[in-house]
Design a protein around this motif. Structure first.
Motif, mmCIF file in Angstrom:
data_model
loop_
_atom_site.group_PDB
_atom_site.id
_atom_site.type_symbol
_atom_site.label_atom_id
_atom_site.label_comp_id
_atom_site.label_asym_id
_atom_site.label_seq_id
_atom_site.Cartn_x
_atom_site.Cartn_y
_atom_site.Cartn_z
ATOM 1 N N GLU A 82 7.449 12.979 47.454
ATOM 2 C CA GLU A 82 6.556 13.581 46.469
ATOM 3 C C GLU A 82 6.371 12.719 45.229
ATOM 4 N N LEU A 83 7.244 11.692 45.055
ATOM 5 C CA LEU A 83 7.144 10.825 43.891
ATOM 6 C C LEU A 83 6.353 9.552 44.178
ATOM 7 N N ARG A 84 5.881 9.393 45.396
ATOM 8 C CA ARG A 84 5.266 8.116 45.772
ATOM 9 C C ARG A 84 3.772 8.053 45.508
ATOM 10 N N ASN A 85 3.126 9.159 45.181
ATOM 11 C CA ASN A 85 1.699 9.096 44.871
ATOM 12 C C ASN A 85 1.456 8.108 43.747
ATOM 13 N N GLY A 86 0.622 7.137 44.014
ATOM 14 C CA GLY A 86 0.313 6.149 42.989
ATOM 15 C C GLY A 86 1.201 4.928 43.007
ATOM 16 N N LEU A 87 2.258 4.941 43.848
ATOM 17 C CA LEU A 87 3.125 3.764 43.925
ATOM 18 C C LEU A 87 2.629 2.759 44.956
ATOM 19 N N GLY A 88 1.613 3.120 45.727
ATOM 20 C CA GLY A 88 1.080 2.184 46.722
ATOM 21 C C GLY A 88 1.550 2.529 48.110
ATOM 22 N N GLN A 121 2.961 25.165 38.887
ATOM 23 C CA GLN A 121 1.875 24.516 39.625
ATOM 24 C C GLN A 121 1.338 23.286 38.911
ATOM 25 N N GLU A 122 1.774 23.067 37.673
ATOM 26 C CA GLU A 122 1.349 21.868 36.928
ATOM 27 C C GLU A 122 2.330 20.727 37.196
ATOM 28 N N TYR A 123 2.598 20.489 38.470
ATOM 29 C CA TYR A 123 3.540 19.421 38.840
ATOM 30 C C TYR A 123 2.854 18.076 38.663
ATOM 31 N N ASN A 124 3.245 17.373 37.628
ATOM 32 C CA ASN A 124 2.615 16.085 37.308
ATOM 33 C C ASN A 124 3.681 15.169 36.725
ATOM 34 N N ILE A 125 4.469 14.573 37.610
ATOM 35 C CA ILE A 125 5.607 13.769 37.193
ATOM 36 C C ILE A 125 5.167 12.343 36.869
ATOM 37 N N SER A 126 5.595 11.873 35.712
ATOM 38 C CA SER A 126 5.362 10.471 35.361
ATOM 39 C C SER A 126 6.564 9.670 35.843
ATOM 40 N N PHE A 127 6.451 9.200 37.069
ATOM 41 C CA PHE A 127 7.594 8.541 37.725
ATOM 42 C C PHE A 127 7.436 7.033 37.695
ATOM 43 N N THR A 128 8.532 6.339 37.410
ATOM 44 C CA THR A 128 8.542 4.872 37.453
ATOM 45 C C THR A 128 9.588 4.420 38.460
ATOM 46 N N ASN A 129 9.202 3.473 39.291
ATOM 47 C CA ASN A 129 10.140 2.953 40.269
ATOM 48 C C ASN A 129 11.010 1.882 39.630
ATOM 49 N N PHE A 130 12.053 1.460 40.350
ATOM 50 C CA PHE A 130 12.980 0.462 39.839
ATOM 51 C C PHE A 130 12.364 -0.931 39.929
ATOM 52 N N LEU A 167 10.492 20.351 44.500
ATOM 53 C CA LEU A 167 9.991 19.005 44.262
ATOM 54 C C LEU A 167 10.798 18.325 43.164
ATOM 55 N N ALA A 168 11.045 17.042 43.336
ATOM 56 C CA ALA A 168 11.892 16.296 42.409
ATOM 57 C C ALA A 168 11.237 16.141 41.045
ATOM 58 N N ASN A 169 12.074 16.219 39.990
ATOM 59 C CA ASN A 169 11.625 15.855 38.649
ATOM 60 C C ASN A 169 11.818 14.360 38.392
ATOM 61 N N ASP A 170 12.793 13.774 39.049
ATOM 62 C CA ASP A 170 13.057 12.341 38.929
ATOM 63 C C ASP A 170 14.045 11.978 40.030
ATOM 64 N N ILE A 171 14.490 10.729 40.017
ATOM 65 C CA ILE A 171 15.547 10.280 40.914
ATOM 66 C C ILE A 171 16.788 9.953 40.105
ATOM 67 N N GLU A 172 17.891 9.835 40.789
ATOM 68 C CA GLU A 172 19.150 9.465 40.145
ATOM 69 C C GLU A 172 18.984 8.195 39.323
ATOM 70 N N ARG A 173 19.489 8.227 38.102
ATOM 71 C CA ARG A 173 19.456 7.042 37.239
ATOM 72 C C ARG A 173 20.835 6.876 36.610
ATOM 73 N N LEU A 174 21.448 5.743 36.905
ATOM 74 C CA LEU A 174 22.799 5.449 36.456
ATOM 75 C C LEU A 174 22.832 4.101 35.756
ATOM 76 N N PRO A 175 23.893 3.814 34.975
ATOM 77 C CA PRO A 175 23.992 2.502 34.305
ATOM 78 C C PRO A 175 23.908 1.364 35.318
#
Length: 443
Positions: free
Chosen positions: A190-196, A219-228, A287-295
Motif C-alpha cells: 500500500e506504500l508503493r504507489n508513486g515509487l515506480g 478514508q483520507e488515507y494519504n501517506i507521504s512515504f519515502t523509501n530508503f 493499512l500502514a502509516n509507515d515502515i520500521e525506522r531505526l538508527p
C-alpha cells in the motif's frame, strides 16, 4: 524472518560443533587424517500472533526445511580446506502479507496470502582454510562467505588465530569477520504507489492501486512515504576467547564479542501503525502509516563463559552464561545447561535447558502505539521485553571404528536433536528437529 534465520543458523552451528583434544606424540601427526563430511537436515516451525510485517499483529506461522553439508579436506599434514554449504526453503504467513491483497480470500493479518512472497529459499556457502604449526600450538584460519535471499545479498570474509601454551592447558583465540549486505527492499504494497513499478512485487504485475479498493475507517488515507536511500548494511565483529583447563574435571572458556553495524538496519517490509492517526482498513487489513525506522548504527557487546564439569566417565555437565548489551537499549542474559549422559560404549543422550531474558529496545512500540512525531520506531517483537525458555533433548550414536559403511563413506556418528522454544510474555512458540551424520571418506 531474520529471527527464525538466526535460530536455524545458531542451531546448525551448535549441532555441528566438535571438541577435540590434542595429544603430544613423538611424531608429527596430521591435523586431519581423512576427508570428513557432515550432513545435517532440520525442520523448523513457529507460530505466534505479533507479526512485525503487519505492525505487531497477525500470524507468525512459518515452516522451514534446511540442509547443510560440510566437507573438510586435508591438503597436507598441516592444512585443511573446509566447504560449508546450506540451503533452506521456508513458507511464511507473515512475509506473505507484504502484499495481503493478492490472494483469493479477504486480506487479514491472521491469514496467509497466497502470493509469491509467502515462500522463498535462503542459501549460504562458506569456504575456509586452516593452517596449524608443526607443534600444533598455533593455528590460523581464513574464510569467505556468500548468502542470498529474496530481499538481500551478503558477502563476508574474516579469519581467526589461536595459541596454545602452558603444556596445552591454556588457549587464547582471536577472530574477526566483516559482512557486507545489500538490501533489495520489498516495501508494504500500500506504500508503493508513486515509487515506480520497479518496486512492485513480481506477482502483482504492477496492477495494485488503492483506488480499486474500498477504504474503511479513515478514508483520507494519504501517506507521504519515502523509501530508503541507502540500501547497504555492514557488520564488523571481533571476538576474543580464553580457555583454561583448571583440573582433570573442570575446563572453562571466557568469551567476548564486539559488533558494530552501520547502514540500513531497519527492515523495509515491517509496517508501523501510529496511535495518533486514525486507522484505515481494506477488508480486515490495517493499512500502514509507515515502515520500521531505526538508527543507522548499532554497537553490540557480549561477554560469556562456558564451563564443563566432568563428573565421571558417564556424566558431564556443560554450563553457559552470556551477558549482552547494545546502544539500542537492550540488555539480556542467557543461561544454558546441558548434561550429556553416556549409555554404554556408543550412545549418549543429552538433555538441555536454556533461559533468556531481555528488556525492550528504546524505540520499540506495541501494536498501534508508536507516535508520528517520533524519529525512530519499530513494532518488531524481537525487540520487545520478554523471557524465553528452550527445552531440548539430543541423542548421539558414536562409532569410532566405522562399522557401518555407505560405499566410500564410513559412518562416525549420528545425532538426533529436538528443541522446543517459547516466550512467556507472548503467544510465541517454535520447534526444531535436527538430524546429522558424520562420515569419513575412505580412499
Amino acid at each position: 524472518m531474520k529471527n527464525y534465520n538466526l535460530i536455524i543458523v545458531f542451531s546448525i552451528l551448535s549441532f555441528l560443533s566438535v571438541k577435540a583434544q590434542n595429544k603430544e606424540t613423538n611424531y608429527k601427526k596430521k591435523v586431519l587424517d581423512q576427508t570428513e563430511m557432515k550432513l545435517l537436515s532440520s525442520y523448523y516451525s513457529q507460530d505466534g500472533e505479533n507479526a512485525s510485517v503487519s505492525g505487531g499483529i497477525g500470524s507468525e506461522e512459518l515452516t522451514d526445511i534446511a540442509s547443510t553439508i560440510v566437507v573438510a579436506i586435508p591438503l597436507n599434514d598441516d592444512d585443511i580446506l573446509t566447504i560449508d554449504g546450506s540451503i533452506s526453503a521456508y513458507t511464511s504467513a507473515s512475509s506473505s502479507n507484504i502484499n495481503p491483497f493478492d490472494g483469493n480470500q479477504p486480506a487479514d493479518p491472521f491469514v496467509a496470502s497466497s502470493g509469491a512472497s509467502r515462500q522463498d529459499v535462503w542459501s549460504n556457502v562458506v569456504v575456509s582454510y586452516t593452517h596449524s604449526s608443526d607443534d600444533r600450538n598455533f593455528n590460523w584460519t581464513g574464510n569467505v562467505s556468500f548468502a542470498n535471499e529474496y530481499d538481500y545479498t551478503s558477502i563476508g570474509f574474516g579469519g581467526s588465530v589461536s595459541k596454545l601454551f602452558n603444556q596445552k592447558n591454556t588457549e587464547i583465540g582471536l577472530k574477526a569477520n566483516v559482512f557486507l549486505d545489500q538490501w533489495s527492499p520489498q516495501y508494504p504494497i500500500e506504500l508503493r504507489n508513486g515509487l515506480g513499478k520497479n518496486l512492485l512485487p513480481k506477482d502483482d504485475g504492477g496492477k495494485f492501486n488503492l483506488s480499486n479498493y474500498i477504504i474503511e475507517g479513515n478514508q483520507e488515507y494519504n501517506i507521504s512515504f519515502t523509501n530508503f536511500d541507502n540500501l547497504n548494511r555492514n557488520s564488523y565483529s571481533l571476538g576474543i576467547s580464553f580457555s583454561q583447563i583448571l583440573s582433570k574435571k573442570v575446563q572453562t572458556l571466557f568469551l567476548a564479542d564486539f559488533i558494530f553495524q552501520d547502514g540500513l538496519l531497519s527492515t523495509p517490509h515491517q509496517r508501523i501503525y501510529f496511535g495518533d492517526i486514525e486507522d484505515s482498513f481494506i477488508e480486515n487489513f490495517q493499512l500502514a502509516n509507515d515502515i520500521e525506522r531505526l538508527p543507522d548504527t548499532r554497537t553490540k557487546i557480549a561477554i560469556g563463559n562456558r564451563t564443563n564439569f566432568y563428573i565421571n566417565e558417564n556424566l558431564v555437565i556443560r554450563s553457559f552464561y552470556r551477558f549482552y548489551t547494545d546502544d539500542w537499549g537492550i540488555n539480556s542474559h542467557t543461561a544454558k545447561i546441558e548434561t550429556p549422559i553416556k549409555i554404554g560404549d556408543f550412545f549418549t543422550i543429552y538433555p538441555m535447558y536454556r533461559f533468556y531474558t531481555q528488556n525492550k529496545a528504546d524505540d520499540f512500540y506495541l501494536y498501534n502505539q508508536a507516535l508520528s512525531t517520533a524519529k525512530y520506531y519499530t513494532s518488531d517483537y524481537d525487540l520487545a521485553s520478554y523471557d524465553a525458555h528452550q527445552y531440548g533433548l539430543g541423542f548421539k550414536y558414536y562409532d569410532p571404528l566405522g562399522k557401518f559403511n555407505l560405499s566410500y563413506l564410513k559412518l562416525k556418528s549420528i545425532e538426533l536433536e529436538f528443541n522446543a522454544y517459547e516466550r512467556s510474555q507472548f503467544n510465541y512458540t517454535a520447534n526444531i528437529f535436527s538430524l546429522g551424520f558424520n562420515f569419513t571418506l575412505e580412499k
